[in-house]
Design a protein around this motif. Structure first.
Motif, mmCIF file in Angstrom:
data_model
loop_
_atom_site.group_PDB
_atom_site.id
_atom_site.type_symbol
_atom_site.label_atom_id
_atom_site.label_comp_id
_atom_site.label_asym_id
_atom_site.label_seq_id
_atom_site.Cartn_x
_atom_site.Cartn_y
_atom_site.Cartn_z
ATOM 1 N N GLY A 95 0.822 -1.204 0.000
ATOM 2 C CA GLY A 95 0.000 0.000 0.000
ATOM 3 C C GLY A 95 0.856 1.253 0.000
ATOM 4 N N ARG A 96 0.203 2.383 0.311
ATOM 5 C CA ARG A 96 0.883 3.680 0.272
ATOM 6 C C ARG A 96 0.454 4.542 1.448
ATOM 7 N N LEU A 97 1.365 5.377 1.872
ATOM 8 C CA LEU A 97 1.089 6.454 2.819
ATOM 9 C C LEU A 97 1.261 7.728 2.015
ATOM 10 N N VAL A 98 0.172 8.486 1.866
ATOM 11 C CA VAL A 98 0.190 9.669 1.005
ATOM 12 C C VAL A 98 0.042 10.920 1.854
ATOM 13 N N PHE A 99 0.994 11.829 1.694
ATOM 14 C CA PHE A 99 0.914 13.162 2.288
ATOM 15 C C PHE A 99 0.576 14.100 1.137
ATOM 16 N N ARG A 100 -0.594 14.767 1.223
ATOM 17 C CA ARG A 100 -1.035 15.633 0.130
ATOM 18 C C ARG A 100 -1.659 16.908 0.674
ATOM 19 N N SER A 101 -1.664 17.925 -0.156
ATOM 20 C CA SER A 101 -2.275 19.196 0.218
ATOM 21 C C SER A 101 -3.747 18.957 0.557
ATOM 22 N N GLY A 102 -4.178 19.452 1.705
ATOM 23 C CA GLY A 102 -5.546 19.240 2.146
ATOM 24 C C GLY A 102 -5.731 17.950 2.923
ATOM 25 N N GLY A 103 -4.671 17.178 3.084
ATOM 26 C CA GLY A 103 -4.751 15.909 3.801
ATOM 27 C C GLY A 103 -3.578 15.771 4.756
#
Length: 150
Positions: A95-103
């Motif tokens: 899987g993935r760990l996603v750091f994103r704008s708004g999250g």
């Protein structure tokens, strides 16, 4: 007949032990980082965004982040509509760990200097099982938004 059954049981037991003990390559995390960026900071704090992919068969946890550009770097996650600091975040198996704008995102606090567009910020991602992964995060314009929405 008794000898064949005993041999079969011994072989089955040996195979079971080998399967449990070997772990195989798929039984550990296999981490990679992509899509990293930091919008140029406009204050003494900055955010960082990236994706940690885990192609391995075991989960891992991002436990901390360090950088010489900040007094501290904290992990923040978005739960519902609110943001909160997290002690660690899971990178699931396959899987993935996603750091994103708004999250979810990295928060660079107490900046020692303001990184400028075109520079890179060196960080170390510390994982519970996989150790340290070093990443050079490019600094983008303050209004930067990647095409993929990350």
């Amino acid at each position: 007949m008794r000898r064949t059954a005993a041999s079969a049981a011994a072989l089955a037991g040996a195979l079971l032990l080998a399967a449990c003990g070997s772990g195989g390559d798929d039984a550990k995390a296999d981490l990679s980082v992509s899509g990293a960026y930091m919008p140029q900071p406009v204050s003494d704090m900055a955010a960082g965004f990236l994706t940690v992919a885990n192609d391995g068969g075991a989960a891992d946890r991002l436990t901390s982040v360090t950088s010489d550009v900040a007094g501290s770097v904290t992990l923040h996650e978005t739960v519902g509509s609110s943001m909160r600091e997290a002690a660690s975040l899971e990178v699931p198996a396959h899987g993935r760990l996603v750091f994103r704008s708004g999250g979810s995102h990295l928060m660079f606090e107490m900046l020692k200097r303001k990184p400028r567009q075109g520079e890179t910020v060196d960080v170390e991602l510390h994982f519970a099982q996989s150790g340290t992964v070093k990443v050079a995060i490019p600094v983008k314009p303050a209004t930067y938004r990647p095409a993929d929405g990350h």
